[in-house]
Scaffold this active site. Structure first.
Site, short mmCIF file in Angstrom:
data_model
loop_
_atom_site.label_atom_id
_atom_site.label_comp_id
_atom_site.label_asym_id
_atom_site.label_seq_id
_atom_site.Cartn_x
_atom_site.Cartn_y
_atom_site.Cartn_z
N ASP A 1 0.80 -1.22 0.00
CA ASP A 1 0.00 0.00 0.00
C ASP A 1 0.84 1.27 0.00
OD1 ASP A 1 0.74 -0.96 2.53
OD2 ASP A 1 -0.78 0.22 3.56
N GLU B 1 -0.48 -2.28 5.11
CA GLU B 1 0.43 -2.18 6.26
C GLU B 1 0.29 -0.85 6.99
OE1 GLU B 1 3.60 -0.87 8.62
OE2 GLU B 1 3.42 -0.08 6.58
N GLU B 2 -0.13 0.19 6.28
CA GLU B 2 -0.07 1.54 6.82
C GLU B 2 -1.22 1.90 7.76
OE1 GLU B 2 2.32 3.56 6.69
OE2 GLU B 2 3.55 3.03 4.97
N HIS C 1 7.87 8.95 4.34
CA HIS C 1 6.61 9.65 4.56
C HIS C 1 6.70 11.15 4.24
CE1 HIS C 1 4.38 6.48 7.17
NE2 HIS C 1 5.34 5.89 6.47
#
Length: 394
Positions: free
Chosen positions: A82, A140-141, A367
């Site tokens: 993702d 996963e996020e 990020h």
């Protein structure tokens, strides 16, 4: 020719093609649990390699299998799929085509490395004994984390407890290098959602209001006692608030304020105690100042503990493949990963793949809207995964 040299040659020979694979994935990022086109593309790539045993897991995830000459030992290699809700600001040709969505955490690299490892392993399937499972995991996020969904699948349960390997990009580590940390490695992660409900009104008459902004200020400052005075200095803990919404104006006191943050640590007992203490502290401050307070702290990912024996063994194998100068020891990392769920039930090793390059200006952090990688890291990532799998099976 030794198997190590064959892997190196194959990784080098295939790397150009897989740079294009990575760029395609980078251009078409999808958010957590919506990785439909990503899943379709990965399935196509696996079939292009020649792999036919592919199962769907967790709706958009894939579990593919490569068998060697015998079906004895098994190892699982995992990559997450993702992307993040970030608007990319890079100027590269392969910039994200999906507005407001970006592979800013390197999951495009993780998938590509695993696909390259799959290509190498399939080419060598007649030269090793055992089975390699390839897990492309969604979500996963965001909580609850795709790992929890994968682990409920019958196809995954049928594997039983087997070694799990995963890697994560790290821009602070130069491309060509990898890092390992036996034992405790990554922190647990709990989301904090606090709503302070007061009484809004005109800023000129605060005596007629219950000011949630003032109360929220006291809460944020006082909450830091959780780390500074309540936690043992021997237990790493982090409490951070990253979002405050008080929708008033320069002359308007709002009715409520919301605060969002995160708490991370490495001790599950202290984790539970800390959440209880924080909840009690926050509510007592708000109520003592005349407000109502709603505290919601959904339990997030557990801490990640690398199996010591497996990680030490894998580290030595990495040294054999990359050279001692390219394998580094890591410290604790306060980030969180749902790979931690696998590490609770299986011998697991999660390590870092260097992707930075100071000379090329590739230094942006994870990020961030300008995150990118030195694509030479793909050859390292894919080749090393294939080597580590075969060394375990051997």
């Amino acid at each position: 020719m030794e198997i190590k040299e064959k892997i190196k040659q194959l990784a080098k020979a295939f790397s150009t093609d897989f740079v294009q694979v990575r760029r395609h994935l980078h251009q078409h990022p999808e958010l957590s649990f919506n990785e439909h086109q990503t899943s379709k593309y990965i399935r196509q790539q696996l079939r292009k390699i020649g792999i036919e045993h592919i199962q769907t897991v967790a709706e958009t995830g894939l579990l593919a299998t490569i068998h060697g000459t015998e079906k004895d030992k098994t190892i699982l290699l995992r990559a997450d799929m993702d992307a993040l809700p970030i608007q990319e600001e890079n100027t590269v040709d392969y910039i994200s085509k999906n507005n407001g969505v970006m592979h800013a955490c390197g999951h495009d690299v993780h998938m590509t490395s695993l696909l390259l490892a799959a290509k190498i392993l399939y080419e060598l399937k007649n030269e090793f004994s055992g089975t390699v499972e390839l897990l492309f995991q969604p979500g996963e996020e965001v909580m609850p984390g795709g790992a929890t969904m994968v682990m409920k699948e019958d196809s995954y349960k049928a594997l039983g407890p087997i070694p799990h390997l995963g890697q994560h990009v790290m821009p602070n580590l130069p491309a060509g290098k990898v890092g390992f940390k036996p034992g405790l490695f990554m922190a647990s992660m709990d989301e904090i959602h606090i709503t302070v409900i007061g009484k809004g009104g005109h800023a000129a008459v605060p005596e007629e209001c219950i000011d949630p902004i003032l109360i929220a200020s006291h809460i944020i400052i006082a909450a830091q006692q959780l780390v500074s005075r309540m936690a043992s200095p021997k237990t790493p803990s982090v409490l951070s608030f990253g979002r405050i919404i008080g929708d008033g104006a320069n002359n308007v006191i709002p009715d409520k304020v919301t605060i969002e943050g995160t708490f991370r640590t490495y001790d599950e007992v202290w984790r539970t105690e800390a959440i209880e203490k924080l909840t009690k502290l926050v509510k007592s401050i708000a109520e003592g100042m005349g407000a109502e307070c709603i505290v919601d702290i959904p339990r997030g990912y557990p801490h990640l503990k690398n199996d010591v024996a497996l990680t030490n063994s894998v580290k030595q194998d990495a040294i054999l493949f990359l050279g001692e100068d390219n394998v580094v020891d890591l410290d604790l990392w306060m980030a969180a990963e749902d790979f931690a769920y696998y590490s609770q039930n299986n011998p697991a090793c999660f390590y870092l793949l260097g992707v930075g390059n100071l000379e090329k200006g590739i230094t942006s952090g994870l990020h961030t809207p300008t995150f990118d990688i030195d694509e030479s890291a793909l050859e390292t990532g894919g080749g090393l995964m294939a080597w580590l799998a075969l060394e375990f099976l051997a």
